[in-house]
Write a protein that holds these residues in place. Structure first.
Motif, short mmCIF file in Angstrom:
data_model
loop_
_atom_site.label_atom_id
_atom_site.label_comp_id
_atom_site.label_asym_id
_atom_site.label_seq_id
_atom_site.Cartn_x
_atom_site.Cartn_y
_atom_site.Cartn_z
N GLY A 12 32.06 38.78 26.50
CA GLY A 12 32.33 39.51 27.67
C GLY A 12 31.48 39.08 28.71
N PHE A 13 30.75 37.92 28.43
CA PHE A 13 30.01 37.33 29.66
C PHE A 13 29.95 36.16 30.06
CE2 PHE A 13 27.57 40.80 27.28
CZ PHE A 13 26.82 41.32 28.31
N PHE A 14 29.97 35.73 31.44
CA PHE A 14 29.65 34.28 31.86
C PHE A 14 28.59 33.53 31.46
CE2 PHE A 14 32.51 36.14 35.03
CZ PHE A 14 33.78 35.19 34.99
N GLU A 15 28.78 32.50 30.89
CA GLU A 15 27.12 31.85 30.69
C GLU A 15 27.22 30.65 31.93
OE1 GLU A 15 24.01 30.93 27.77
OE2 GLU A 15 25.65 32.65 27.51
N VAL A 16 26.22 30.68 32.76
CA VAL A 16 26.23 29.86 33.96
C VAL A 16 25.04 29.09 33.58
CG1 VAL A 16 25.95 29.71 36.34
CG2 VAL A 16 27.27 31.58 35.05
N LYS A 52 30.00 39.52 35.78
CA LYS A 52 30.53 39.17 37.35
C LYS A 52 29.78 37.91 37.89
CE LYS A 52 32.05 41.28 41.66
NZ LYS A 52 32.17 42.52 42.29
N LEU A 53 30.73 37.05 38.53
CA LEU A 53 30.04 35.89 39.03
C LEU A 53 30.15 35.80 40.60
CD1 LEU A 53 28.23 33.24 38.94
CD2 LEU A 53 30.36 31.91 37.97
N VAL A 54 29.33 35.84 41.65
CA VAL A 54 29.74 35.73 43.05
C VAL A 54 28.86 34.31 43.29
CG1 VAL A 54 29.30 36.62 45.38
CG2 VAL A 54 29.76 38.12 43.23
N VAL A 55 29.72 33.26 43.71
CA VAL A 55 29.43 32.24 44.47
C VAL A 55 29.48 32.18 45.82
CG1 VAL A 55 29.41 29.57 44.27
CG2 VAL A 55 30.25 31.06 42.28
N GLU A 56 28.13 32.03 46.51
CA GLU A 56 27.99 31.89 48.00
C GLU A 56 27.12 30.74 48.54
OE1 GLU A 56 26.49 35.62 49.18
OE2 GLU A 56 28.51 36.69 48.83
N PRO A 57 27.45 29.99 49.35
CA PRO A 57 26.56 28.97 49.80
C PRO A 57 25.51 29.55 50.57
CG PRO A 57 28.53 28.95 51.25
CD PRO A 57 28.82 29.95 49.96
N PRO A 71 37.52 20.98 39.34
CA PRO A 71 37.52 21.75 40.93
C PRO A 71 38.58 22.93 40.78
CG PRO A 71 38.48 19.77 41.14
CD PRO A 71 38.23 19.67 39.66
N ILE A 72 37.82 23.97 41.06
CA ILE A 72 38.94 25.35 41.31
C ILE A 72 38.96 25.91 42.69
CG2 ILE A 72 38.76 25.74 38.88
CD1 ILE A 72 36.69 27.95 39.70
N GLY A 73 37.99 25.35 43.92
CA GLY A 73 38.40 25.83 44.98
C GLY A 73 36.84 25.95 45.51
N GLN A 74 36.64 26.72 46.87
CA GLN A 74 35.64 26.78 47.46
C GLN A 74 34.82 28.08 47.66
OE1 GLN A 74 36.82 25.11 51.30
NE2 GLN A 74 35.84 23.22 50.90
N ALA A 75 33.47 28.08 47.74
CA ALA A 75 32.85 29.36 48.07
C ALA A 75 33.15 29.74 49.22
CB ALA A 75 31.34 28.95 47.73
N PRO A 76 33.21 31.18 49.58
CA PRO A 76 32.61 32.08 48.60
C PRO A 76 33.68 32.27 47.72
CG PRO A 76 33.34 33.13 50.57
CD PRO A 76 33.20 31.58 50.89
N ALA A 77 33.38 32.71 46.38
CA ALA A 77 34.31 32.86 45.41
C ALA A 77 33.85 34.01 44.56
CB ALA A 77 34.64 31.69 44.60
N THR A 78 34.44 35.02 43.90
CA THR A 78 34.10 35.91 43.07
C THR A 78 34.79 35.89 41.46
OG1 THR A 78 33.43 37.48 44.79
CG2 THR A 78 33.68 38.30 42.48
N PHE A 79 34.37 35.86 40.76
CA PHE A 79 34.72 35.63 39.12
C PHE A 79 34.37 37.08 38.43
CE2 PHE A 79 34.03 31.89 40.75
CZ PHE A 79 35.31 31.00 40.45
N ASP A 80 35.46 37.68 37.86
CA ASP A 80 35.20 38.96 36.94
C ASP A 80 35.79 38.48 35.50
OD1 ASP A 80 34.26 41.24 38.71
OD2 ASP A 80 35.95 40.36 39.80
N ILE A 81 34.78 39.20 34.54
CA ILE A 81 35.30 38.87 33.04
C ILE A 81 36.62 39.92 32.80
CG2 ILE A 81 34.77 39.47 30.75
CD1 ILE A 81 33.55 36.76 31.30
N LEU A 82 37.61 39.68 32.31
CA LEU A 82 38.74 40.40 32.06
C LEU A 82 38.74 40.71 30.29
CD1 LEU A 82 41.18 39.35 34.38
CD2 LEU A 82 39.65 41.26 34.37
#
Length: 90
Positions: A12-16, A52-57, A71-82
């Motif tokens: 249930g966790f992102f590992e960044v 939860k992961l929030v990516v902001e320049p 590649p999946i897109g551009q920031a800002p982007a928010t990712f949540d674990i489901l």
């Protein structure tokens, strides 16, 4: 390669894993550490965990976002674990 050696698919966790800028020579020298997961304590590496992961320049410039090397897109982007959203089989 073991970029996130402690990551678990079902915890249930992102590992960044963040690699701070290093010179080309340093990158070539240290990239071998990824193959054994020995980069965890390298001074240029930061490993974060979260649900939860929030990516902001930081400076407002365009920032491309990659996931698992794609590649999946551009920031800002928010990712949540489901939790439980996918059924995985061995």
């Amino acid at each position: 390669m073991m970029v996130a050696p402690d990551a678990q698919v079902d915890d249930g966790f992102f590992e960044v894993v963040i690699l701070r800028a290093a010179g080309k020579l340093g990158l070539i020298r240290d990239i071998r550490l990824l193959y054994g997961g020995r980069h965890r304590n390298h001074p240029a590496i930061t490993i974060l965990r979260g649900r939860k992961l929030v990516v902001e320049p930081l400076d407002g410039t365009a920032l491309l976002v990659e996931a698992d090397g794609e590649p999946i897109g551009q920031a800002p982007a928010t990712f949540d674990i489901l939790p439980g959203a996918l059924t995985l089989r061995d």
